[in-house]
Scaffold this motif. Structure first.
Motif: not given
Length: 301
Positions: A48-52, A96-100, A114-116
């Motif tokens: 299972p995957f969750k589409v953000q 959560y993908a903030e940007d690329l 964590i900001q990664y």
């Protein structure tokens, strides 16, 4: 759209070009259709995957708690990037993908946010975050605030783990951010967060199974059919009843303010007689004497 495409849909999202993304939990497939229902691409997943979000159709992020990884797919549903968390982190509950290039990760094992930077694989910041991870559905970070969504609650925190706002929700699913607006998508409703004040419903259909929106329309799946509603009609129904309620009040008040009409002919005669009596009492007495004589004559006959 063909009802067979929607019958087993677990979730559905719409981008701003009118394309639809249908996720089926039965076979873990994510299929993209254009606005006419033609299939553009499909991705078959093993877990299972969750589409953000699909707001940027050129790079759609998908997170899997089971696989402990995040994927990015392009407009044709081809994988273009994969980020593996297993080697570097404990157990990532939500991403959560903030940007690329930057991700925000909730590490359940260390209770940290964590900001990664996944491009160069470096940790930028780490914040203690000892919140409950039960029923966690989605995570969003925007303008130094952390938004947490569970199945039953919506919460907003600072980076010092101070709670700014909390409100109950029913069947929360995911966030959607439109510029500065934070929206909450549930099974059959879309809620809008008014900063630090309240959360209000901007769309709801109790009979809907899945709802979503883009910048032009609301979307819903109901009885295996897809329905679209224009955003322009959002506030109009609330204005019309108020104007209609004011009209009867004016109609009722107008007769009260209008002067009363003159009475019947008998009432006019009586009024005139009273005026004569007031002006000339002797004339009134003579009239009374004539009436008495007429009465006596009538009795004698």
């Amino acid at each position: 759209m063909d009802t067979l495409k929607l019958k087993e849909a677990k979730d559905m999202l719409a981008d701003d070009y009118g394309n639809l993304y249908v996720y089926k939990n039965k076979d873990f497939s994510l299929t993209k259709y254009d606005s006419l229902g033609k299939q553009i691409g499909q991705m078959m997943l093993t877990v299972p995957f969750k589409v953000q979000s699909v707001q940027n159709p050129l790079s759609v992020p998908l997170f899997s708690e089971n696989a402990q990884e995040l994927k990015f797919v392009d407009q044709n549903m081809n994988e273009i990037q994969r980020v593996d968390f297993k080697q570097k982190f404990g157990f990532i509950k939500m991403a959560y993908a903030e940007d690329l290039q930057q991700l925000w990760l909730l590490d359940e094992s260390t209770k940290r946010l964590i900001q990664y930077n996944f491009r160069n694989e470096t940790i930028i910041n780490s914040y203690p975050f000892d919140a409950s991870f039960d029923d966690l559905m989605d995570l969003l970070v925007y303008e130094n605030k952390i938004y947490i969504l569970t199945k039953q609650a919506f919460r907003v925190y600072t980076f010092k783990f101070e709670k700014i706002f909390e409100a109950p929700v029913e069947n929360g699913k995911r966030f959607r951010r439109e510029n500065e607006n934070i929206l909450v998508i549930t099974n059959n409703a879309i809620l809008k967060y008014i900063q630090e004040k309240e959360i209000v419903k901007i769309f709801q259909d109790p009979e809907a199974r899945i709802v979503d929106k883009n910048t032009l329309s609301y979307f819903e799946i109901k009885t295996n059919k897809l329905y679209l509603y224009s955003l322009e009609k959002e506030v109009q129904p609330q204005q019309e009843p108020e104007e209609k309620q004011r009209e009867p009040e004016q109609e009722v008040k107008q007769p009260e303010e209008k002067p009363a009409e003159s009475g019947s002919p008998e009432e006019k005669l009586e009024k005139k007689t009273q005026e004569i009596e007031d002006k000339n009492p002797s004339e009134s007495s003579l009239q009374k004497l004539i009436e008495d004589i007429s009465t006596l004559e009538s009795g004698g006959n």
